[in-house]
Design a protein around this motif. Structure first.
Motif, PDB file in Angstrom:
ATOM      1  N   THR A 133       3.773   6.772  -8.377  1.00  0.00           N
ATOM      2  CA  THR A 133       4.124   5.708  -9.327  1.00  0.00           C
ATOM      3  C   THR A 133       4.497   4.440  -8.568  1.00  0.00           C
ATOM      4  OG1 THR A 133       6.362   6.595  -9.440  1.00  0.00           O
ATOM      5  CG2 THR A 133       4.849   7.192 -11.215  1.00  0.00           C
ATOM      6  N   CYS A 134       4.234   3.304  -9.192  1.00  0.00           N
ATOM      7  CA  CYS A 134       4.499   2.003  -8.580  1.00  0.00           C
ATOM      8  C   CYS A 134       5.967   1.603  -8.745  1.00  0.00           C
ATOM      9  CB  CYS A 134       3.629   0.930  -9.230  1.00  0.00           C
ATOM     10  SG  CYS A 134       1.881   1.014  -8.814  1.00  0.00           S
ATOM     11  N   ALA A 135       6.381   0.662  -7.901  1.00  0.00           N
ATOM     12  CA  ALA A 135       7.753   0.161  -7.944  1.00  0.00           C
ATOM     13  C   ALA A 135       8.069  -0.467  -9.300  1.00  0.00           C
ATOM     14  CB  ALA A 135       7.939  -0.873  -6.838  1.00  0.00           C
ATOM     15  N   GLU A 136       7.109  -1.218  -9.836  1.00  0.00           N
ATOM     16  CA  GLU A 136       7.339  -1.893 -11.115  1.00  0.00           C
ATOM     17  C   GLU A 136       7.570  -0.870 -12.227  1.00  0.00           C
ATOM     18  OE1 GLU A 136       4.933  -2.354  -8.947  1.00  0.00           O
ATOM     19  OE2 GLU A 136       4.210  -4.410  -8.897  1.00  0.00           O
ATOM     20  N   ALA A 137       6.819   0.222 -12.188  1.00  0.00           N
ATOM     21  CA  ALA A 137       6.973   1.261 -13.209  1.00  0.00           C
ATOM     22  C   ALA A 137       8.358   1.879 -13.124  1.00  0.00           C
ATOM     23  CB  ALA A 137       5.895   2.329 -13.037  1.00  0.00           C
ATOM     24  N   VAL A 175      11.224   1.558  -6.955  1.00  0.00           N
ATOM     25  CA  VAL A 175      10.404   1.629  -5.740  1.00  0.00           C
ATOM     26  C   VAL A 175       9.175   2.481  -6.043  1.00  0.00           C
ATOM     27  CG1 VAL A 175      12.358   1.403  -4.161  1.00  0.00           C
ATOM     28  CG2 VAL A 175      11.621   3.683  -4.897  1.00  0.00           C
ATOM     29  N   ASN A 176       8.154   2.359  -5.198  1.00  0.00           N
ATOM     30  CA  ASN A 176       7.022   3.257  -5.378  1.00  0.00           C
ATOM     31  C   ASN A 176       7.391   4.647  -4.862  1.00  0.00           C
ATOM     32  OD1 ASN A 176       6.929   1.833  -2.876  1.00  0.00           O
ATOM     33  ND2 ASN A 176       4.741   2.163  -2.640  1.00  0.00           N
ATOM     34  N   VAL A 177       6.934   5.633  -5.611  1.00  0.00           N
ATOM     35  CA  VAL A 177       7.225   7.039  -5.301  1.00  0.00           C
ATOM     36  C   VAL A 177       5.892   7.770  -5.266  1.00  0.00           C
ATOM     37  CG1 VAL A 177       8.454   9.120  -6.019  1.00  0.00           C
ATOM     38  CG2 VAL A 177       9.451   6.869  -6.496  1.00  0.00           C
ATOM     39  N   GLU A 178       5.410   8.060  -4.071  1.00  0.00           N
ATOM     40  CA  GLU A 178       4.093   8.679  -3.936  1.00  0.00           C
ATOM     41  C   GLU A 178       4.191  10.199  -4.061  1.00  0.00           C
ATOM     42  OE1 GLU A 178       2.511   6.881  -0.347  1.00  0.00           O
ATOM     43  OE2 GLU A 178       2.164   5.015  -1.429  1.00  0.00           O
ATOM     44  N   ASN A 179       3.020  10.827  -4.151  1.00  0.00           N
ATOM     45  CA  ASN A 179       2.961  12.276  -4.339  1.00  0.00           C
ATOM     46  C   ASN A 179       1.758  12.816  -3.582  1.00  0.00           C
ATOM     47  OD1 ASN A 179       2.143  14.880  -5.953  1.00  0.00           O
ATOM     48  ND2 ASN A 179       4.224  14.383  -6.565  1.00  0.00           N
ATOM     49  N   TYR A 186       2.272   8.625   2.278  1.00  0.00           N
ATOM     50  CA  TYR A 186       0.808   8.605   2.320  1.00  0.00           C
ATOM     51  C   TYR A 186       0.256   7.215   2.625  1.00  0.00           C
ATOM     52  CZ  TYR A 186       2.207  12.996   0.521  1.00  0.00           C
ATOM     53  OH  TYR A 186       2.867  14.184   0.400  1.00  0.00           O
ATOM     54  N   SER A 187       0.793   6.191   1.997  1.00  0.00           N
ATOM     55  CA  SER A 187       0.297   4.832   2.257  1.00  0.00           C
ATOM     56  C   SER A 187       1.132   4.102   3.302  1.00  0.00           C
ATOM     57  CB  SER A 187       0.320   3.995   0.977  1.00  0.00           C
ATOM     58  OG  SER A 187       1.650   3.634   0.632  1.00  0.00           O
ATOM     59  N   ASN A 188       2.372   4.529   3.474  1.00  0.00           N
ATOM     60  CA  ASN A 188       3.315   3.810   4.346  1.00  0.00           C
ATOM     61  C   ASN A 188       3.467   2.349   3.920  1.00  0.00           C
ATOM     62  OD1 ASN A 188       5.161   3.945   6.441  1.00  0.00           O
ATOM     63  ND2 ASN A 188       3.738   3.053   7.906  1.00  0.00           N
ATOM     64  N   PHE A 189       3.255   2.087   2.635  1.00  0.00           N
ATOM     65  CA  PHE A 189       3.362   0.725   2.098  1.00  0.00           C
ATOM     66  C   PHE A 189       4.503   0.698   1.078  1.00  0.00           C
ATOM     67  CE2 PHE A 189       1.890  -2.688  -0.856  1.00  0.00           C
ATOM     68  CZ  PHE A 189       1.839  -3.732   0.052  1.00  0.00           C
ATOM     69  N   LYS A 190       5.661   0.234   1.543  1.00  0.00           N
ATOM     70  CA  LYS A 190       6.840   0.227   0.674  1.00  0.00           C
ATOM     71  C   LYS A 190       6.839  -0.990  -0.241  1.00  0.00           C
ATOM     72  CE  LYS A 190      10.099   2.712   3.624  1.00  0.00           C
ATOM     73  NZ  LYS A 190      11.479   2.719   4.134  1.00  0.00           N
ATOM     74  N   VAL A 191       7.108  -0.749  -1.501  1.00  0.00           N
ATOM     75  CA  VAL A 191       7.218  -1.832  -2.482  1.00  0.00           C
ATOM     76  C   VAL A 191       8.562  -1.702  -3.198  1.00  0.00           C
ATOM     77  CG1 VAL A 191       6.151  -2.954  -4.477  1.00  0.00           C
ATOM     78  CG2 VAL A 191       4.714  -1.724  -2.834  1.00  0.00           C
ATOM     79  N   GLY A 192       9.199  -2.843  -3.410  1.00  0.00           N
ATOM     80  CA  GLY A 192      10.444  -2.867  -4.199  1.00  0.00           C
ATOM     81  C   GLY A 192      10.261  -3.798  -5.381  1.00  0.00           C
ATOM     82  N   VAL A 226       2.674  -9.778  -2.708  1.00  0.00           N
ATOM     83  CA  VAL A 226       2.062  -8.573  -3.282  1.00  0.00           C
ATOM     84  C   VAL A 226       1.730  -8.779  -4.762  1.00  0.00           C
ATOM     85  CG1 VAL A 226       4.311  -7.536  -3.807  1.00  0.00           C
ATOM     86  CG2 VAL A 226       2.325  -6.066  -3.483  1.00  0.00           C
ATOM     87  N   SER A 227       0.571  -8.289  -5.165  1.00  0.00           N
ATOM     88  CA  SER A 227       0.085  -8.497  -6.523  1.00  0.00           C
ATOM     89  C   SER A 227       0.189  -7.205  -7.329  1.00  0.00           C
ATOM     90  CB  SER A 227      -1.386  -8.934  -6.438  1.00  0.00           C
ATOM     91  OG  SER A 227      -1.873  -9.260  -7.702  1.00  0.00           O
ATOM     92  N   PRO A 228       0.943  -7.204  -8.437  1.00  0.00           N
ATOM     93  CA  PRO A 228       1.087  -5.980  -9.229  1.00  0.00           C
ATOM     94  C   PRO A 228      -0.262  -5.463  -9.722  1.00  0.00           C
ATOM     95  CG  PRO A 228       2.671  -7.641  -9.951  1.00  0.00           C
ATOM     96  CD  PRO A 228       1.736  -8.315  -8.990  1.00  0.00           C
ATOM     97  N   CYS A 229      -0.421  -4.156  -9.753  1.00  0.00           N
ATOM     98  CA  CYS A 229      -1.684  -3.567 -10.216  1.00  0.00           C
ATOM     99  C   CYS A 229      -1.841  -3.805 -11.722  1.00  0.00           C
ATOM    100  CB  CYS A 229      -1.734  -2.077  -9.885  1.00  0.00           C
ATOM    101  SG  CYS A 229      -0.787  -1.025 -11.010  1.00  0.00           S
TER     102      CYS A 229
HETATM  103  N1  THU Z   1       2.166  -0.364  -5.272  1.00  0.00           N
HETATM  104  C1  THU Z   1       3.299  -0.722  -5.969  1.00  0.00           C
HETATM  105  O1  THU Z   1       4.269   0.037  -6.031  1.00  0.00           O
HETATM  106  N2  THU Z   1       3.299  -1.903  -6.612  1.00  0.00           N
HETATM  107  C2  THU Z   1       2.337  -2.854  -6.508  1.00  0.00           C
HETATM  108  O2  THU Z   1       2.481  -3.942  -7.080  1.00  0.00           O
HETATM  109  C3  THU Z   1       1.128  -2.587  -5.718  1.00  0.00           C
HETATM  110  C4  THU Z   1       0.984  -1.186  -5.212  1.00  0.00           C
HETATM  111  C5  THU Z   1       2.205   0.886  -4.496  1.00  0.00           C
HETATM  112  C6  THU Z   1       1.381   2.017  -5.009  1.00  0.00           C
HETATM  113  C7  THU Z   1       1.201   2.842  -3.747  1.00  0.00           C
HETATM  114  O3  THU Z   1       2.353   3.659  -3.554  1.00  0.00           O
HETATM  115  C8  THU Z   1       1.166   1.807  -2.634  1.00  0.00           C
HETATM  116  O4  THU Z   1       1.758   0.635  -3.181  1.00  0.00           O
HETATM  117  C9  THU Z   1      -0.230   1.494  -2.113  1.00  0.00           C
HETATM  118  O5  THU Z   1      -1.084   1.207  -3.168  1.00  0.00           O
END
Ligand code: THU
Length: 130
Positions: free
Chosen positions: A49-53, A38-42, A18-24, A80-83
């Motif tokens: 869920t975010c990568a950090e989670a 890693v982030n796992v979208e739905n 959905y976002s095509n924004f990969k985070v590790g 990248v800045s954690p949410c």
């Molecule tokens: N996201 C992360 O996994 N970690 C971050 O620190 C910032 C955002 C993910 C959530 C979502 O899958 C995508 O990045 C765009 O927000």
């Protein structure tokens, strides 16, 4: 392998249709063991869920509850800045002086700490009555 490299490696597996924004993300526990997420979208967007989670969950599932170091990487113009929610999730398991490296895939890094990321964190102390 450095913690940033661990995060870079696992990032490839992010599920981001959905976002095509990969985070590790990678966490080094107090034991020295490394946990990755890693982030796992739905399709129901808020359920992603975010990568950090993911990294926090892997650490706790392995029986460890103390963070020694954190690294997060994404293909972003600046590190990248954690949410906000992930800052709180990380603070649950790490002291304020825990080093955090935020990185871009093209090699920019920003060095910070859990305390700098979440000043004034809500902690157990606030729930203690005198
Ligand atoms: N996201 C992360 O996994 N970690 C971050 O620190 C910032 C955002 C993910 C959530 C979502 O899958 C995508 O990045 C765009 O927000």
């Amino acid at each position: 392998m450095s913690l940033v490299e661990e995060a870079r490696r696992v990032r490839e597996n992010a599920y981001v249709p959905y976002s095509n924004f990969k985070v590790g993300a990678a966490i080094r526990g107090a034991s020295g063991q490394v946990y990755a997420g890693v982030n796992v979208e739905n399709v129901a967007y808020p359920e992603g869920t975010c990568a950090e989670a993911g990294a926090v969950a892997a650490m706790v599932a392995a029986g460890e509850t103390e963070i020694a170091e954190v690294a997060v990487i994404a293909d972003s113009p600046i590190p990248v800045s954690p949410c906000g929610g992930c800052r709180q999730k990380l603070a649950e398991f790490g002291a304020g002086d825990v080093p955090v490296t935020l990185a871009t895939t093209d090699g920019k890094t920003l060095h910070t700490t859990l305390g700098e990321l979440l000043p004034g964190a809500f902690t157990q102390e606030y729930m203690e009555r005198s």
